[in-house]
Design a protein around this motif. Structure first.
Motif, PDB file in Angstrom:
ATOM      1  N   THR A  61       0.848  -1.185   0.000  1.00  0.00           N
ATOM      2  CA  THR A  61       0.000   0.000   0.000  1.00  0.00           C
ATOM      3  C   THR A  61       0.885   1.236   0.000  1.00  0.00           C
ATOM      4  OG1 THR A  61      -1.782  -1.108   1.198  1.00  0.00           O
ATOM      5  CG2 THR A  61      -1.767   1.300   1.244  1.00  0.00           C
ATOM      6  N   LEU A  62       0.666   2.099  -0.980  1.00  0.00           N
ATOM      7  CA  LEU A  62       1.390   3.366  -1.059  1.00  0.00           C
ATOM      8  C   LEU A  62       0.406   4.491  -0.803  1.00  0.00           C
ATOM      9  CD1 LEU A  62       3.867   5.119  -1.691  1.00  0.00           C
ATOM     10  CD2 LEU A  62       3.215   4.999  -4.107  1.00  0.00           C
ATOM     11  N   VAL A  63       0.681   5.277   0.241  1.00  0.00           N
ATOM     12  CA  VAL A  63      -0.134   6.443   0.557  1.00  0.00           C
ATOM     13  C   VAL A  63       0.688   7.678   0.210  1.00  0.00           C
ATOM     14  CG1 VAL A  63      -1.354   7.716   2.346  1.00  0.00           C
ATOM     15  CG2 VAL A  63      -1.317   5.216   2.417  1.00  0.00           C
ATOM     16  N   ILE A  64       0.175   8.462  -0.712  1.00  0.00           N
ATOM     17  CA  ILE A  64       0.839   9.708  -1.107  1.00  0.00           C
ATOM     18  C   ILE A  64       0.319  10.807  -0.175  1.00  0.00           C
ATOM     19  CG2 ILE A  64       1.211  11.384  -2.942  1.00  0.00           C
ATOM     20  CD1 ILE A  64       2.331   8.693  -3.730  1.00  0.00           C
ATOM     21  N   PRO A  65       1.190  11.407   0.623  1.00  0.00           N
ATOM     22  CA  PRO A  65       0.741  12.411   1.600  1.00  0.00           C
ATOM     23  C   PRO A  65       0.411  13.746   0.942  1.00  0.00           C
ATOM     24  CG  PRO A  65       3.118  12.255   1.635  1.00  0.00           C
ATOM     25  CD  PRO A  65       2.636  11.195   0.676  1.00  0.00           C
ATOM     26  N   SER A  66      -0.396  14.534   1.628  1.00  0.00           N
ATOM     27  CA  SER A  66      -0.753  15.848   1.110  1.00  0.00           C
ATOM     28  C   SER A  66       0.264  16.918   1.513  1.00  0.00           C
ATOM     29  CB  SER A  66      -2.137  16.255   1.610  1.00  0.00           C
ATOM     30  OG  SER A  66      -2.143  16.280   3.028  1.00  0.00           O
ATOM     31  N   GLU A  67       1.164  16.548   2.430  1.00  0.00           N
ATOM     32  CA  GLU A  67       2.159  17.498   2.905  1.00  0.00           C
ATOM     33  C   GLU A  67       3.433  16.750   3.307  1.00  0.00           C
ATOM     34  OE1 GLU A  67       2.240  19.936   6.907  1.00  0.00           O
ATOM     35  OE2 GLU A  67       0.831  20.860   5.490  1.00  0.00           O
ATOM     36  N   ILE A  68       4.571  17.327   2.955  1.00  0.00           N
ATOM     37  CA  ILE A  68       5.871  16.797   3.356  1.00  0.00           C
ATOM     38  C   ILE A  68       6.716  17.970   3.820  1.00  0.00           C
ATOM     39  CG2 ILE A  68       7.995  15.642   2.609  1.00  0.00           C
ATOM     40  CD1 ILE A  68       6.364  14.137   0.526  1.00  0.00           C
ATOM     41  N   GLN A  90       5.760  -2.827  -6.581  1.00  0.00           N
ATOM     42  CA  GLN A  90       5.021  -3.866  -5.871  1.00  0.00           C
ATOM     43  C   GLN A  90       3.710  -3.337  -5.296  1.00  0.00           C
ATOM     44  OE1 GLN A  90       6.117  -7.052  -5.921  1.00  0.00           O
ATOM     45  NE2 GLN A  90       7.709  -6.218  -7.246  1.00  0.00           N
ATOM     46  N   ILE A  91       3.353  -2.130  -5.682  1.00  0.00           N
ATOM     47  CA  ILE A  91       2.166  -1.479  -5.125  1.00  0.00           C
ATOM     48  C   ILE A  91       0.908  -2.228  -5.554  1.00  0.00           C
ATOM     49  CG2 ILE A  91       0.824   0.647  -5.044  1.00  0.00           C
ATOM     50  CD1 ILE A  91       3.427   2.063  -5.982  1.00  0.00           C
ATOM     51  N   LYS A  92       0.052  -2.554  -4.582  1.00  0.00           N
ATOM     52  CA  LYS A  92      -1.244  -3.151  -4.887  1.00  0.00           C
ATOM     53  C   LYS A  92      -2.368  -2.145  -4.644  1.00  0.00           C
ATOM     54  CE  LYS A  92      -0.207  -7.974  -4.335  1.00  0.00           C
ATOM     55  NZ  LYS A  92      -0.656  -9.245  -3.845  1.00  0.00           N
ATOM     56  N   ARG A  93      -2.176  -1.276  -3.674  1.00  0.00           N
ATOM     57  CA  ARG A  93      -3.191  -0.282  -3.330  1.00  0.00           C
ATOM     58  C   ARG A  93      -2.525   1.084  -3.287  1.00  0.00           C
ATOM     59  NH1 ARG A  93      -6.501  -1.303   1.869  1.00  0.00           N
ATOM     60  NH2 ARG A  93      -7.874  -2.347   0.411  1.00  0.00           N
ATOM     61  N   LEU A  94      -3.095   2.044  -4.026  1.00  0.00           N
ATOM     62  CA  LEU A  94      -2.584   3.405  -4.075  1.00  0.00           C
ATOM     63  C   LEU A  94      -3.638   4.337  -3.497  1.00  0.00           C
ATOM     64  CD1 LEU A  94      -0.576   5.592  -5.082  1.00  0.00           C
ATOM     65  CD2 LEU A  94      -1.777   5.501  -7.285  1.00  0.00           C
ATOM     66  N   VAL A  95      -3.257   5.090  -2.471  1.00  0.00           N
ATOM     67  CA  VAL A  95      -4.151   6.057  -1.842  1.00  0.00           C
ATOM     68  C   VAL A  95      -3.504   7.430  -1.966  1.00  0.00           C
ATOM     69  CG1 VAL A  95      -5.334   6.740   0.276  1.00  0.00           C
ATOM     70  CG2 VAL A  95      -4.915   4.305  -0.187  1.00  0.00           C
ATOM     71  N   ILE A  96      -4.190   8.335  -2.635  1.00  0.00           N
ATOM     72  CA  ILE A  96      -3.672   9.685  -2.847  1.00  0.00           C
ATOM     73  C   ILE A  96      -4.463  10.643  -1.970  1.00  0.00           C
ATOM     74  CG2 ILE A  96      -3.276  11.508  -4.536  1.00  0.00           C
ATOM     75  CD1 ILE A  96      -3.090   9.242  -6.647  1.00  0.00           C
ATOM     76  N   SER A  97      -3.762  11.402  -1.151  1.00  0.00           N
ATOM     77  CA  SER A  97      -4.390  12.277  -0.162  1.00  0.00           C
ATOM     78  C   SER A  97      -5.129  13.456  -0.778  1.00  0.00           C
ATOM     79  CB  SER A  97      -3.328  12.813   0.807  1.00  0.00           C
ATOM     80  OG  SER A  97      -2.750  11.773   1.526  1.00  0.00           O
ATOM     81  N   GLU A  98      -6.106  13.953  -0.018  1.00  0.00           N
ATOM     82  CA  GLU A  98      -6.837  15.160  -0.393  1.00  0.00           C
ATOM     83  C   GLU A  98      -5.854  16.317  -0.515  1.00  0.00           C
ATOM     84  OE1 GLU A  98     -10.112  15.817  -1.153  1.00  0.00           O
ATOM     85  OE2 GLU A  98     -10.438  13.658  -1.063  1.00  0.00           O
ATOM     86  N   GLU A 115      -3.813  -2.862  -7.987  1.00  0.00           N
ATOM     87  CA  GLU A 115      -5.183  -3.373  -8.056  1.00  0.00           C
ATOM     88  C   GLU A 115      -6.237  -2.333  -7.686  1.00  0.00           C
ATOM     89  OE1 GLU A 115      -5.286  -6.786  -5.508  1.00  0.00           O
ATOM     90  OE2 GLU A 115      -3.952  -7.948  -6.796  1.00  0.00           O
ATOM     91  N   GLN A 116      -5.915  -1.426  -6.762  1.00  0.00           N
ATOM     92  CA  GLN A 116      -6.892  -0.443  -6.295  1.00  0.00           C
ATOM     93  C   GLN A 116      -6.269   0.947  -6.285  1.00  0.00           C
ATOM     94  OE1 GLN A 116      -7.634  -2.031  -2.382  1.00  0.00           O
ATOM     95  NE2 GLN A 116      -9.465  -3.099  -3.091  1.00  0.00           N
ATOM     96  N   VAL A 117      -7.049   1.928  -6.745  1.00  0.00           N
ATOM     97  CA  VAL A 117      -6.585   3.311  -6.761  1.00  0.00           C
ATOM     98  C   VAL A 117      -7.671   4.182  -6.146  1.00  0.00           C
ATOM     99  CG1 VAL A 117      -5.745   5.219  -8.171  1.00  0.00           C
ATOM    100  CG2 VAL A 117      -5.267   2.862  -8.870  1.00  0.00           C
ATOM    101  N   PHE A 118      -7.284   4.944  -5.122  1.00  0.00           N
ATOM    102  CA  PHE A 118      -8.212   5.837  -4.431  1.00  0.00           C
ATOM    103  C   PHE A 118      -7.750   7.270  -4.664  1.00  0.00           C
ATOM    104  CE2 PHE A 118      -8.258   1.790  -2.295  1.00  0.00           C
ATOM    105  CZ  PHE A 118      -9.607   1.542  -2.113  1.00  0.00           C
ATOM    106  N   PHE A 119      -8.514   7.999  -5.497  1.00  0.00           N
ATOM    107  CA  PHE A 119      -8.178   9.381  -5.830  1.00  0.00           C
ATOM    108  C   PHE A 119      -8.876  10.335  -4.866  1.00  0.00           C
ATOM    109  CE2 PHE A 119      -7.959   7.633 -10.321  1.00  0.00           C
ATOM    110  CZ  PHE A 119      -6.587   7.709 -10.407  1.00  0.00           C
ATOM    111  N   PRO A 120      -8.263  11.498  -4.599  1.00  0.00           N
ATOM    112  CA  PRO A 120      -8.920  12.506  -3.771  1.00  0.00           C
ATOM    113  C   PRO A 120      -9.919  13.317  -4.593  1.00  0.00           C
ATOM    114  CG  PRO A 120      -6.809  13.332  -4.474  1.00  0.00           C
ATOM    115  CD  PRO A 120      -6.913  11.910  -4.991  1.00  0.00           C
ATOM    116  N   SER A 121     -10.829  13.967  -3.938  1.00  0.00           N
ATOM    117  CA  SER A 121     -11.802  14.805  -4.639  1.00  0.00           C
ATOM    118  C   SER A 121     -11.123  16.025  -5.255  1.00  0.00           C
ATOM    119  CB  SER A 121     -12.905  15.252  -3.682  1.00  0.00           C
ATOM    120  OG  SER A 121     -12.358  16.043  -2.639  1.00  0.00           O
TER     121      SER A 121
END
Length: 147
Positions: A61-68, A90-98, A115-121
């Protein structure tokens, strides 16, 4: 005996349905997860925002943060197309922050395990070939206003 088996089957179906509805209704929020931002490299834009340009995350699972480092992440400019990255994805789930607006060209190209991609609004643009050859994607949510 048949009625008892029918009731057990009915009960199992009801339980499965409840679990399925709960699972699908889960709201994945990157902000709630504790993130190790040290795995990201970035470049700074003139407006003080940043673009993520590399990531050494080896988890599924890769979570892309909204702030660094106190700077807002505006875009993702990863480039999995080069030889070094293709075999490492090797990413199976990608979550991109708001708050993130853009995913640039070739960002996740050839991530065959994705396999799964979660985009922010807040996502406005997905560049050419950003998810090209990601042949195993089974779930993706597309926000309104996406170009």
């Amino acid at each position: 005996m048949c009625k008892r088996i029918s009731r057990v089957k009915w009960f199992a179906v009801v339980c499965f349905t409840i679990v399925l509805v709960y699972w699908n209704g889960m709201d994945i929020r990157a902000e709630e997860a504790e993130l190790d931002v040290s795995v990201f490299e970035y470049e700074e834009n003139v407006d003080g925002t940043i673009n993520i340009i590399d990531c050494d995350e080896q988890e599924e699972t890769l979570v892309i943060p909204s702030e660094i480092d106190g700077k807002r992440v505006k875009a993702i400019k990863l480039n999995y197309i080069n030889d070094r990255r293709e075999s490492e994805c090797q990413i199976k789930r990608l979550v991109i922050s708001e708050g993130i607006n853009d995913i640039m060209r070739n960002a996740f190209y050839n991530c065959k395990s994705l396999e799964q991609v979660f985009f922010p609004s807040t996502l406005k643009m997905i560049g050419d070939y950003a998810f090209s050859d990601c042949v195993n994607i089974k779930f993706v949510n597309l926000p309104e206003g996406l170009i």
